[in-house]
Design a protein around this motif. Sequence first.
Motif, PDB file in Angstrom:
ATOM      1  N   LEU A   1      10.461   5.801   1.497  1.00 56.43           N
ATOM      2  CA  LEU A   1      11.290   5.916   0.193  1.00 56.43           C
ATOM      3  C   LEU A   1      11.987   7.445   0.187  1.00 56.43           C
ATOM      4  CD1 LEU A   1       8.635   4.185  -2.071  1.00 56.43           C
ATOM      5  CD2 LEU A   1      10.531   3.172  -0.721  1.00 56.43           C
ATOM      6  N   ASP A   2      12.976   7.597   0.182  1.00 54.70           N
ATOM      7  CA  ASP A   2      13.592   8.971   0.260  1.00 54.70           C
ATOM      8  C   ASP A   2      13.673   9.499  -1.429  1.00 54.70           C
ATOM      9  OD1 ASP A   2      13.872   9.096   2.835  1.00 54.70           O
ATOM     10  OD2 ASP A   2      15.995   8.329   2.920  1.00 54.70           O
ATOM     11  N   LEU A   3      12.563  10.420  -1.786  1.00 52.59           N
ATOM     12  CA  LEU A   3      12.534  10.617  -3.098  1.00 52.59           C
ATOM     13  C   LEU A   3      13.244  12.031  -3.204  1.00 52.59           C
ATOM     14  CD1 LEU A   3       8.559   9.779  -3.579  1.00 52.59           C
ATOM     15  CD2 LEU A   3      10.903   8.444  -4.177  1.00 52.59           C
TER      16      LEU A   3
ATOM     17  N   LEU B   1       0.828  -1.176  -0.011  1.00 51.71           N
ATOM     18  CA  LEU B   1       0.049  -0.197   0.103  1.00 51.71           C
ATOM     19  C   LEU B   1       0.997   1.118  -0.076  1.00 51.71           C
ATOM     20  CD1 LEU B   1      -2.811  -1.138   2.625  1.00 51.71           C
ATOM     21  CD2 LEU B   1      -2.829  -1.250   0.245  1.00 51.71           C
ATOM     22  N   PHE B   2       0.637   2.159  -0.843  1.00 52.31           N
ATOM     23  CA  PHE B   2       1.302   3.173  -1.073  1.00 52.31           C
ATOM     24  C   PHE B   2       0.733   4.427  -0.107  1.00 52.31           C
ATOM     25  CE2 PHE B   2       2.012   1.177  -5.030  1.00 52.31           C
ATOM     26  CZ  PHE B   2       3.779   1.283  -5.087  1.00 52.31           C
ATOM     27  N   VAL B   3       1.570   4.848   0.774  1.00 61.11           N
ATOM     28  CA  VAL B   3       0.796   5.854   1.878  1.00 61.11           C
ATOM     29  C   VAL B   3       1.358   7.103   1.810  1.00 61.11           C
ATOM     30  CG1 VAL B   3       0.272   6.051   4.348  1.00 61.11           C
ATOM     31  CG2 VAL B   3       0.645   3.807   3.390  1.00 61.11           C
ATOM     32  N   ASP B   4       0.589   8.283   1.419  1.00 61.07           N
ATOM     33  CA  ASP B   4       1.399   9.560   1.385  1.00 61.07           C
ATOM     34  C   ASP B   4       0.751  10.162   2.746  1.00 61.07           C
ATOM     35  OD1 ASP B   4       1.801  10.522  -1.416  1.00 61.07           O
ATOM     36  OD2 ASP B   4      -0.048   9.222  -1.917  1.00 61.07           O
ATOM     37  N   LEU B   5       1.698  10.468   3.419  1.00 54.86           N
ATOM     38  CA  LEU B   5       1.800  11.041   4.890  1.00 54.86           C
ATOM     39  C   LEU B   5       2.493  12.250   4.758  1.00 54.86           C
ATOM     40  CD1 LEU B   5       2.892   8.005   7.215  1.00 54.86           C
ATOM     41  CD2 LEU B   5       0.510   8.818   6.524  1.00 54.86           C
TER      42      LEU B   5
ATOM     43  N   ALA C   1       9.448  12.518   1.186  1.00 55.80           N
ATOM     44  CA  ALA C   1       9.571  11.150   1.472  1.00 55.80           C
ATOM     45  C   ALA C   1       8.027  10.567   1.119  1.00 55.80           C
ATOM     46  CB  ALA C   1      10.054  10.704   2.758  1.00 55.80           C
ATOM     47  N   GLY C   2       8.107   9.397   0.907  1.00 57.74           N
ATOM     48  CA  GLY C   2       6.834   8.738   0.686  1.00 57.74           C
ATOM     49  C   GLY C   2       6.981   7.384   1.513  1.00 57.74           C
ATOM     50  N   TYR C   3       5.873   6.763   1.588  1.00 58.21           N
ATOM     51  CA  TYR C   3       5.981   5.435   2.415  1.00 58.21           C
ATOM     52  C   TYR C   3       5.080   4.223   1.737  1.00 58.21           C
ATOM     53  CZ  TYR C   3       7.474   8.938   5.823  1.00 58.21           C
ATOM     54  OH  TYR C   3       8.123   9.815   6.483  1.00 58.21           O
TER      55      TYR C   3
ATOM     56  N   GLY D   1       4.546  16.279   2.624  1.00 61.71           N
ATOM     57  CA  GLY D   1       5.404  16.740   3.583  1.00 61.71           C
ATOM     58  C   GLY D   1       5.736  18.286   3.263  1.00 61.71           C
ATOM     59  N   LEU D   2       5.436  18.551   1.957  1.00 58.96           N
ATOM     60  CA  LEU D   2       5.771  20.184   1.307  1.00 58.96           C
ATOM     61  C   LEU D   2       4.579  20.825   1.415  1.00 58.96           C
ATOM     62  CD1 LEU D   2       8.106  18.933  -1.674  1.00 58.96           C
ATOM     63  CD2 LEU D   2       8.499  20.222   0.183  1.00 58.96           C
ATOM     64  N   ARG D   3       3.274  20.235   1.503  1.00 61.65           N
ATOM     65  CA  ARG D   3       2.194  20.893   1.262  1.00 61.65           C
ATOM     66  C   ARG D   3       1.753  21.753   2.680  1.00 61.65           C
ATOM     67  NH1 ARG D   3      -3.667  17.664   0.971  1.00 61.65           N
ATOM     68  NH2 ARG D   3      -3.083  17.287   2.978  1.00 61.65           N
ATOM     69  N   PRO D   4       1.677  23.002   2.341  1.00 64.05           N
ATOM     70  CA  PRO D   4       1.007  23.915   3.357  1.00 64.05           C
ATOM     71  C   PRO D   4      -0.376  23.448   3.907  1.00 64.05           C
ATOM     72  CG  PRO D   4       1.658  25.252   1.444  1.00 64.05           C
ATOM     73  CD  PRO D   4       1.571  23.711   1.208  1.00 64.05           C
ATOM     74  N   LEU D   5      -0.362  23.543   5.408  1.00 62.77           N
ATOM     75  CA  LEU D   5      -1.688  23.285   5.854  1.00 62.77           C
ATOM     76  C   LEU D   5      -2.994  24.025   5.719  1.00 62.77           C
ATOM     77  CD1 LEU D   5      -0.522  21.791   9.390  1.00 62.77           C
ATOM     78  CD2 LEU D   5      -0.415  20.805   7.506  1.00 62.77           C
TER      79      LEU D   5
END
Length: 849
Positions: A704-706, A546-550, A561-563, A742-746
Amino acid sequence: MWSPRDYSAFAREGFMQNAIVYRSVRMIAEAAASVPLLAYDGDDELEQHPLLNLLARPSPDHTATDFLEAWYGFLLVSGNAYVEAVGVSGRLRELYVLRPDRMKVIPGPNGWPEAFEYSANGTSVRFADEPVTGVRPILHTRLFHPDNDHYGMSPIEAAAVAIDIHNETSAWNKALLDNSARPSGALVYGGGNGNLTGEQFKRLRGELEEAFQGARNAGRPMLLEGGLDWKPLSLSPKDMDFIAAKHAAARDIALALGVPPMLLGIPGDNTYTWDARPYPAFPTDTDVWGDGENWRLGHWLTGRFSSAPLAETVAQVLQDFGFGHHNTGALTGTVPGFVIDRVMAARDALEPLELAFFFDCVESGGEIVFRHRGAEPPVIALSEGDLVETSESAALASFTRGQETELPASAKVRFISSAGDYGQAVAEARRIAGASGRVSQADLPLVLDGAQAEGIVETWLFEAWAARERASFSLPPSRLAVEPGDNLQVHRASGSRLLRITEIGEHGAREIEARSVDPEIYATGAGRERQGRGGAPVITGQPLALFVDLPLLRGDEPVEAGYVAATQSPWPGGVAIYGSPETTGYVLKGLATAPATVGITLEDLPPGPEGRLDHGTRLRVKVEGEALTSCTLLQLYSGRNVAALRNADGAWEVLQFANAALIAPGTYELTGLLRGQGGTEGAMRLPLSAGARFVLVNTALARLDLTASEVRLPYSWRIGPATRDIGDATYATRSHAFAGLGLRPLSPVHVRAVRSDGDVLLSWVRRTRVGGDAWESPEVPLGEDAEAYEVEVLDGDDVKRTLTASSTSVVYSAAEQTSDFGGPQSLLDVRVYQVSASYGRGAPRVATV
């Protein structure tokens, strides 16, 4: 003189007179002839076929083995092999192998062979006509020859120089043997004028040739007179090199013929063998390999190549810790593997080795000396008269015997098993008789096989009982040579005892503490290996991935990073994740070292409150993997019990749970929820339908260190067991583009509107991705390169106007309202974004003001 390069020389000087060539050709021919020949019709094997019958009995004079061995032998010696086909009544009946030196190829006008001519006893036979329609009369098999169109090249030709060297070296050695295995010498005349007369010289030369040269005269004594003295000449370095040259030539011959030198018995090349069978399946699976039991005492390198001698291991440990003066020469044994997993002293590092291999470490003569217990004879024999009386009231020597209840009835050692994936294993030894219930246990950071561990634990248990007797006595200062670890033989009226010194105190007299010792227990060797069953092969499918976008949860993760949550049963030991922007050129991106805890929701989940604990919602999930546990509120607020839920659109909501109650096998009821963590409130649905994927966010997720350029780029992924090749069927192919959350503003919060003279002042409070949990700061850090916002004014789903701002407020003027809606509005639907220079628009906040 070098041999000519023709078939006669190859057969005579090579095959017939050279043992290396002979054995190599025979080994290849015998091995090739032993391969079974099968016939197939498509995928079906044929039990009966005329060709099989012909090959089983090629001719009345040859069996199949004779025929094939001759065919391969001629091919290796000559580089050419010829088979004649004989037909009777239109059917192929017999096959004959013909000598290659008697066969001649007859080329046609275009250069291709059109016939073969065979000569024997002055008669020539021409083969051109087919014995059976569609069958050639002669089958010519040849090895590649770079300089000849019609004949093959013999491997012996490539090894001809080495063969000549090997043969001549053997002849030279025989000449030495013929001469009593000694080189020639010199006669030294010590007479008056130092010269022999002509008559004396002739007579002496004839007598030497007749009486002392040749094999029949080897070893005969030589009687010299008249001032003559014999000075034998020693072997020169050049003579000694003949032996090494012979072995080197033998290796070259074996290389040319394609035979491993160790199979030919060449000195130095046949000590050990490397077995191609997979370790540890060989030697463990004795149901498949009958020689598995021989491995432990055999000469296989398989499974032992990475082991190290105990003496070298101890010396290396001391060297790493800076100890230069030490002596490990007395240590014997092999260490398959040794783990030092943390910072420790040299003593702590060596203690497991001391326990496993039963040696002592003492200071002797300015060195640290290591000796096995019981391996050396007693240094001295003592009687009661050799002991020192330290006081009138004290006994000359005291002997105490430990009670049986104080001694262990069993012993256990935990070790790292070399027979699997280096998992922990336990070896145990037990005394059948006795009243003791004690158990001795030890953890050994050593890689051992089962038999070695069994031997260690049995010796350890026996040693405890053998050393149950303690002795205390004193020796005079003259016994200064006695050291800890030495064995003493003490003779008393009640009998003789062998003791090992454990401590020495220096108080004028030498106060000795010793224990009884039995050297025979250290020679028990390895224990019995527990036999494992081969069993049925495990059928392994593809892993669940499962690709998890955190988003950033702790703040110290890489922002790009992706997970990946990967699990599989049985767990293959690790799951590799390869990625590529295309369907080729995959590169390893990550490795899942433990199975992830994944599951599904069992009921619909409504959206929950943001920023506060939800006590009313209950979520039931069924999971496989790590058990879910409850935590305190302080632990919850510190980041414990994090999970992710995937909605139907593929977005993940991050939540936390304080309580996890097990209500059925693998099924939990989660309460005390914190919803929309890390700015994922936009992934909540009204409601989230049952069956949504659940993933426990812990260290089992593969990160995964993209790079920044790989974020939001569609990638092809190959995911499968790390122990298998990327092309194996157990690898699954997936496509996914990581969003780089991780780059997206809240999203901003607390959107408000204030009207003044028809204008609307819209305001909000921003949030930050990094460092926003401190309560002392009056405002959270910006977290972006510059502060920027965009506000969309909505009319249903249509965007009427987009406003920009560089602060947390913007004015929507009355004129803009009239332009967009025809007049001022009492209610406005707006969507507020914080904008990042690297990501663009962040998560939106929708509000009606």
